[in-house]
Write a protein that holds these residues in place. Sequence first.
Motif, PDB file in Angstrom:
ATOM      1  N   UNK A 117       0.817  -1.216   0.000  1.00 23.43           N
ATOM      2  CA  UNK A 117       0.000   0.000   0.000  1.00 23.43           C
ATOM      3  C   UNK A 117       0.846   1.260   0.000  1.00 23.43           C
ATOM      4  N   UNK A 118       2.099   1.150   0.442  1.00 20.45           N
ATOM      5  CA  UNK A 118       2.980   2.304   0.414  1.00 20.45           C
ATOM      6  C   UNK A 118       3.367   2.681  -1.009  1.00 20.45           C
ATOM      7  N   UNK A 119       3.315   1.721  -1.920  1.00 18.95           N
ATOM      8  CA  UNK A 119       3.700   1.974  -3.305  1.00 18.95           C
ATOM      9  C   UNK A 119       2.535   1.830  -4.286  1.00 18.95           C
ATOM     10  N   UNK A 120       1.527   1.074  -3.888  1.00 20.71           N
ATOM     11  CA  UNK A 120       0.383   0.851  -4.763  1.00 20.71           C
ATOM     12  C   UNK A 120      -0.837   1.538  -4.178  1.00 20.71           C
ATOM     13  N   UNK A 121      -1.993   1.190  -4.698  1.00 27.14           N
ATOM     14  CA  UNK A 121      -3.245   1.748  -4.202  1.00 27.14           C
ATOM     15  C   UNK A 121      -3.863   0.776  -3.203  1.00 27.14           C
ATOM     16  N   UNK A 122      -4.335   1.302  -2.059  1.00 30.35           N
ATOM     17  CA  UNK A 122      -4.873   0.441  -1.009  1.00 30.35           C
ATOM     18  C   UNK A 122      -6.068  -0.381  -1.501  1.00 30.35           C
ATOM     19  N   UNK A 123      -6.902   0.214  -2.353  1.00 32.90           N
ATOM     20  CA  UNK A 123      -8.046  -0.527  -2.890  1.00 32.90           C
ATOM     21  C   UNK A 123      -7.589  -1.734  -3.701  1.00 32.90           C
ATOM     22  N   UNK A 162       5.439 -14.588 -17.555  1.00 37.60           N
ATOM     23  CA  UNK A 162       4.551 -13.477 -17.202  1.00 37.60           C
ATOM     24  C   UNK A 162       4.802 -13.017 -15.771  1.00 37.60           C
ATOM     25  N   UNK A 163       4.993 -13.980 -14.858  1.00 36.22           N
ATOM     26  CA  UNK A 163       5.256 -13.627 -13.464  1.00 36.22           C
ATOM     27  C   UNK A 163       6.578 -12.866 -13.347  1.00 36.22           C
ATOM     28  N   UNK A 164       7.587 -13.288 -14.090  1.00 34.07           N
ATOM     29  CA  UNK A 164       8.877 -12.611 -14.061  1.00 34.07           C
ATOM     30  C   UNK A 164       8.753 -11.191 -14.602  1.00 34.07           C
ATOM     31  N   UNK A 165       8.018 -11.039 -15.709  1.00 32.20           N
ATOM     32  CA  UNK A 165       7.813  -9.712 -16.306  1.00 32.20           C
ATOM     33  C   UNK A 165       7.122  -8.787 -15.313  1.00 32.20           C
ATOM     34  N   UNK A 166       6.080  -9.287 -14.654  1.00 31.06           N
ATOM     35  CA  UNK A 166       5.342  -8.470 -13.695  1.00 31.06           C
ATOM     36  C   UNK A 166       6.226  -8.087 -12.507  1.00 31.06           C
ATOM     37  N   UNK A 167       7.103  -9.004 -12.088  1.00 30.54           N
ATOM     38  CA  UNK A 167       8.027  -8.687 -10.995  1.00 30.54           C
ATOM     39  C   UNK A 167       9.001  -7.586 -11.406  1.00 30.54           C
ATOM     40  N   UNK A 168       9.513  -7.654 -12.627  1.00 31.95           N
ATOM     41  CA  UNK A 168      10.446  -6.632 -13.116  1.00 31.95           C
ATOM     42  C   UNK A 168       9.754  -5.275 -13.227  1.00 31.95           C
ATOM     43  N   UNK A 169       8.511  -5.282 -13.711  1.00 33.63           N
ATOM     44  CA  UNK A 169       7.758  -4.026 -13.791  1.00 33.63           C
ATOM     45  C   UNK A 169       7.494  -3.480 -12.390  1.00 33.63           C
ATOM     46  N   UNK A 170       7.285  -4.393 -11.420  1.00 32.94           N
ATOM     47  CA  UNK A 170       7.120  -3.961 -10.036  1.00 32.94           C
ATOM     48  C   UNK A 170       8.352  -3.251  -9.509  1.00 32.94           C
ATOM     49  N   UNK A 171       9.538  -3.745  -9.872  1.00 37.86           N
ATOM     50  CA  UNK A 171      10.785  -3.084  -9.487  1.00 37.86           C
ATOM     51  C   UNK A 171      10.864  -1.696 -10.117  1.00 37.86           C
ATOM     52  N   UNK A 172      10.516  -1.612 -11.398  1.00 43.16           N
ATOM     53  CA  UNK A 172      10.486  -0.309 -12.078  1.00 43.16           C
ATOM     54  C   UNK A 172       9.531   0.648 -11.376  1.00 43.16           C
ATOM     55  N   UNK A 173       8.382   0.146 -10.951  1.00 41.83           N
ATOM     56  CA  UNK A 173       7.386   0.977 -10.291  1.00 41.83           C
ATOM     57  C   UNK A 173       7.957   1.577  -9.008  1.00 41.83           C
ATOM     58  N   UNK A 174       8.583   0.735  -8.190  1.00 40.09           N
ATOM     59  CA  UNK A 174       9.140   1.207  -6.921  1.00 40.09           C
ATOM     60  C   UNK A 174      10.247   2.237  -7.164  1.00 40.09           C
ATOM     61  N   UNK A 175      11.145   1.950  -8.095  1.00 33.58           N
ATOM     62  CA  UNK A 175      12.252   2.868  -8.388  1.00 33.58           C
ATOM     63  C   UNK A 175      11.730   4.197  -8.935  1.00 33.58           C
ATOM     64  N   UNK A 176      10.787   4.131  -9.871  1.00 28.15           N
ATOM     65  CA  UNK A 176      10.247   5.347 -10.483  1.00 28.15           C
ATOM     66  C   UNK A 176       9.555   6.230  -9.454  1.00 28.15           C
ATOM     67  N   UNK A 177       8.833   5.601  -8.509  1.00 26.87           N
ATOM     68  CA  UNK A 177       8.158   6.379  -7.471  1.00 26.87           C
ATOM     69  C   UNK A 177       9.156   6.951  -6.474  1.00 26.87           C
TER      70      UNK A 177
END
Length: 527
Positions: free
Chosen positions: A143-149, A301-316
Motif C-alpha cells: 500500500x505504500x507503493x500501490x493503491x490500497x483498494x 509473465x510472473x517474471x515480467x510483472x516482478x520486473x515491472x514492479x521493481x520499475x514501479x518502486x524505483x520510479x516512485x
Amino acid sequence: MTITIRSALMKNFLGDSPDWYKWVIISFLLLNPLVFFLVSPFVAGWLLVVQFIFTLAMALKCYPLQPGGLLAIEATLIGMTSPAHIGEEIANNLEVLLLLIFMVAGIYFMKQLLLFLFTKLLLSIRSKMLLSLAFCGAAAFLSAFLDALTVIAVVISVGTGFYAIYYNVVAKQADNNSQIADDSLIDNPEHQQIMEQFRSFLRSLLMHAGIGTALGGVMTMVGEPQNLIIAKNAGWGFVEFFLHMTPVTLPVFVCGLLVCLLVERFRLFDYGTKLPEPVREVLKEFDRKASAKRNRQDKVKLVIQALVGVWLVVALAFHLAEVGLIGLSVIILVTSFCGVTDEHDIGKAFQEALPFTALLTVFFTVVAIIIEQQLFSPVIQFVLQAPPSTQISLFYLFNGLLSSVSDNVFVGTVYINEARAALEQGLISLKQFEMLAVAINTGTNLPSVATPNGQAAFLFLLTSSLAPLLRISYGRMVWMALPYTLVLTLVGLLCVHYALVPVTEWLTQWNWISPPSLNVISSVTAH
C-alpha cells in the motif's frame, strides 16, 4: 399490475435504495435552496457538507456518487459555487485523478503476481501469529507503493479463492463458485464446524491486511489519494514526503504490528483462530495441481510483472515522472510483454477506479463550495488562536474525528486547503504549515480505521461478495478494528505532539529534508 408515473419515478430514483433514504435525499434537495436564499448561504453551505457526509456514511445504502452528485449539481445551480471554480479545483488536483485512473488500472495487470505471492505466503507459514504479521506487513508495504483498494482487492480475491476451493470439496461438487453461498450443501456437522473455523481464520487475515493498508498508506505520497494532494501543496517529492511523515508513521507502524501480535496471541476481538488442518491439506493439494499446470509462458509473465514492479518502486522513489504517468507506463509495459492486446481486456482494468474517480470529482465540487462560502474559517481561526504546538495536535484530532465518520480523502483535501490559505494570509509560518501538513495526513489516515466509512479499503471489503461468506458485518468490522483504532490514534497523537518538531528539525539539520522555504513557497506561488 399498472403503476402510476409517481410510483415508477420513485422506483427508478436511486434504484434499490430504501424508500426512507430516497425521501431523505429528496428532502435535502428541497431544503437547500430555501435555506440558501431565505436564511444564510453560510448555513446552507454547512448543511450541504453535513448532507454530503451523510451520503458517505450511508454508502452501503447507495453509492455516494449519485446522491452526493445531485447535491453538488443543485448547489452549483443555486450559486454556492461556480463551474469555473470547480474546474480550478479539478485542475489543481489533476495528479490525484491520474493516480486513481492509471495506477489502479496498472496494478490490475499485476494481480497474477500478487495473487501468487499471497498464496505462497498463506501456505508456507504455519504459525498464525507470524502469518497475521506477514499479511499485515505485506499489505502495508504494497500500500505504500500501490493503491490500497487494489491491495485489498487482491487479498479479497485470495480469500474468495481459498474459501471456494474448500467449499467445493466438502460440498462434493465440481468447481462451481456460483453456489458457494449455499450452506445447505454442507450436510456433515464436522465439515460445518471446520467451515466456521475457516471463516474466522480468513476474517482475521482480511482485517489484518486492511489495517496494513492504512499503516503503509499513510507513509508515502501515493498510499492514499489525499496524500498526493497534501504532498503537492507542501511541495514534497516521494522521498521527502516519506521522511516528513516518519516521526509519526514509523512508531505507529511498529505499534500496529505489536497490536497484530497481541490480539492473535491472546485471541482478543475475534482474532486468534488458526487454519484448520483439513483445510490446509486441501489447499496444498490444489496449489500443487495449479503449479503443475503452470507452463513456461505463465512463468515468464510472473517474471515480467516482478520486473515491472521493481520499475514501479524505483520510479516512485526517485519521482521520475508524475505518479499517474508512472501508472500509465506500468499498463503499457505489462500489457505489451504479457500478451494483453484486446481493447475489452484493457478496459476491464479501469472499472475499479473510475467510479471512485467520479466521486472524487464531486468531492472537489464540495471543496469549492467550502472555499467559496468560507465554511471552515471559524474552525480554522479557533485552531490558529492556540499555541503552535497545540495547533498541530488539534489539526490531528479534528481530522481524525471527521475522517472516522466520513471519508479521509474529503477531509484531507478540505483541511490542507484551509492550512494553505492560512499560510497565504500570513497567519502561520512556513515551518508551521509543514507540521500541519503532517498532522493532516496522519490524522486522516490513522483514526479513520475506526469505521468502514473512513477507509475506502474497509468499505470495499464490506461491500464485496466475500463479506457475507465470512460473516463480515459493519458492527463486526468496527469491533475488530477497535484495538487498532485506539492504539494507532493515541500513538499518532503522542508522536505529533512530542516527536514531530524535534525530529523534523534534526532531519533538516542533517540535510535529509529541505528547509520549508524551498518547498512551500514554490507550491504557494503555483497556486
